[in-house]
Design an enzyme around this catalytic site. Structure first.
Site, mmCIF file in Angstrom:
data_model
loop_
_atom_site.group_PDB
_atom_site.id
_atom_site.type_symbol
_atom_site.label_atom_id
_atom_site.label_comp_id
_atom_site.label_asym_id
_atom_site.label_seq_id
_atom_site.Cartn_x
_atom_site.Cartn_y
_atom_site.Cartn_z
ATOM 1 N N GLY A 299 0.829 -1.210 0.000
ATOM 2 C CA GLY A 299 0.000 0.000 0.000
ATOM 3 C C GLY A 299 0.852 1.245 0.000
ATOM 4 C CG ASN A 300 -0.263 4.638 -1.590
ATOM 5 O OD1 ASN A 300 -0.965 5.482 -1.054
ATOM 6 N ND2 ASN A 300 -0.668 3.962 -2.662
ATOM 7 N NE ARG A 301 3.771 7.861 5.267
ATOM 8 C CZ ARG A 301 4.646 8.814 5.594
ATOM 9 N NH1 ARG A 301 5.842 8.819 5.023
ATOM 10 N NH2 ARG A 301 4.339 9.736 6.462
ATOM 11 C CB SER A 302 -2.506 8.338 -0.593
ATOM 12 O OG SER A 302 -3.498 9.274 -0.906
ATOM 13 C CB ALA B 54 -1.150 7.350 -3.951
#
Ligand code: CTP
Length: 404
Positions: free
Chosen positions: A210-213, A277
């Protein structure tokens, strides 16, 4: 300075009780609010409640205080008229210019922006008569907030709920901030599709890449677009934020789900903004059962494959391409040069470039960016609320739409 003057119209639906919360938010944030309930609204919530919460007497009929010509005075002085809930009957009267009580008379004298927050049963909302009335009001420049979906009065569920009063308040605040006298919001009649949040690519049933958005910038874009009159589809990847009033929210998980939702919503849309993102890669194989560690055995490397580039796909030149396509680019180094190259590579019309890393942008309430435009100016937007950046993006979009 005088407090901004808001007229809160309440028509006769069960959601009238939720307008008390909207009223409280408006007064507590420094607005001078006059409540104009219809006679039927008073069957749900009585005049003493409105008077106590607004600090003003409550009138319903034009024949009260006739010497003051209240429908003209209240309408002329208002900076905003918001009607919540707006019943099917109220929308019909407004669309046809009928005036048989103080609220509908005021609707004809007001020159400030008007916001309707409809609430009714799904069948009534979807009836061609209501659809046409809503289209008429939007064409004239009113902001008509799409109702929310969910539990309706009784046991049934569907579209028609009054959106959360906190979110209606946000729409009012933004419409007021755009200045009084703005009769036609600049995105009225436009359908905009916004992606927000960050995709998650499953590795096994419990883990993902995943990512931090957080989705906050995309949600700010959705809220500001509603306040500027647009119909908004918000494709939300793994966000934990309240649904913006008036936006149709499509929840998704992976990049490919986001691709399906955005491509479908983009058909016939005027604008697509890719603020999400999107993971560039996903695990080549999704393991059906949880990956276990084993003593003395090295973990298997995770093979990755490329995800589709959704922005490039939507921005590709084809007959059904939406007139304006906007990308976002988060860069850690060489921000402007990287942004210019990305604008050209992705084929979009606008690219909002911001610097990330060192705690910047992700999950915060504020952002700083440069808006790059094909054949247009480079607009730096100073550090400030994500909403302010969203409004600068819509300014650029609205300009391109009028020249497209
Ligand atoms: N984007 C997309 N599909 C992808 C990756 C990104 O639609 N598979 C969109 C994002 O929503 C954003 C823009 O492309 O609007 C730029 O995203 P970014 O991650 O900065 O670009 P990348 O293509 O991943 O470029 P790079 O890897 O070179 O940074």
């Amino acid at each position: 300075m005088d407090k901004p003057k808001v007229v809160l119209g309440v028509s006769g639906g069960i959601a009238a009780y939720k307008a008390c919360e909207l009223l409280r938010r408006l007064t507590e944030s420094g607005h001078d609010v006059r409540v104009l309930p219809t006679a039927n609204a008073l069957r749900f919530v009585g005049a003493p409640t409105w008077a106590a919460l607004s600090g003003h007497p409550v009138e319903t009929e034009v024949f009260e205080d006739v010497h003051e010509v209240p429908h003209v005075r209240i309408g002329q002085q208002a900076d905003l008229l918001v009607i919540a809930p707006a019943t099917a009957d109220l929308l019909a009267k407004a669309a046809h210019g009928r005036a048989d009580d103080l609220l509908t008379n005021t609707l004809l004298t007001v020159r400030a922006p008007v916001v309707f927050a409809p609430a009714m049963h799904t069948e009534m909302w979807e009836h061609p008569a209501t659809r046409e009335n809503v289209a008429t009001l939007r064409r004239r420049g009113a902001v008509v907030i799409e109702p929310a979906s969910g539990r309706l009065t009784g046991a049934d569920t569907g579209k028609g709920r009054l959106p959360d009063p906190a979110e209606i308040f946000e729409v009012c605040r933004r419409v007021l901030a755009r200045g009084t006298g703005a009769l036609t919001p600049d995105l009225a009649g436009r359908h905009v599709v916004i992606s927000a949040g960050g995709t998650r690519e499953p590795l096994d049933p419990v883990r993902y890449l995943g990512n931090r958005s957080s989705g906050k910038q995309g949600y700010a874009l959705a809220r500001t677009a509603v306040a500027r009159g647009a119909r908004v589809t918000l494709v939300a990847a793994n966000t934990a934020l309240p649904d913006p009033a008036g936006a149709e929210v499509v929840p998704v998980g992976t990049a490919r789900e986001l691709q399906d939702a955005v491509v479908k919503a983009a058909i016939g849309a005027d604008v697509v903004v890719m603020a999400a993102a999107v993971a560039d890669f996903r695990p080549a194989h999704e393991v059906r059962s949880k990956i276990k560690k084993r003593d003395g055995v090295e973990p298997e490397p995770v093979a990755l494959v490329r995800n589709p580039d959704i922005l490039a796909q939507v921005a590709a030149r084809h007959p059904a391409r939406p007139p304006v396509v906007v990308g976002f680019a988060a860069e850690t180094d060489d921000v402007l040069a990287g942004g210019r190259a990305k604008l050209a590579r992705k084929g979009c019309d606008l690219l909002v470039v911001n610097q990330v890393g060192d705690g910047r942008a992700f999950g915060t309430e504020e952002n700083e960016a440069v808006i790059l435009e094909v054949g247009g100016p480079e607009t730096p937007v100073p550090y400030g609320p994500k909403e302010a950046l969203a409004d600068r993006v819509w300014d650029a979009v609205a300009r391109r739409l009028t020249t497209a």
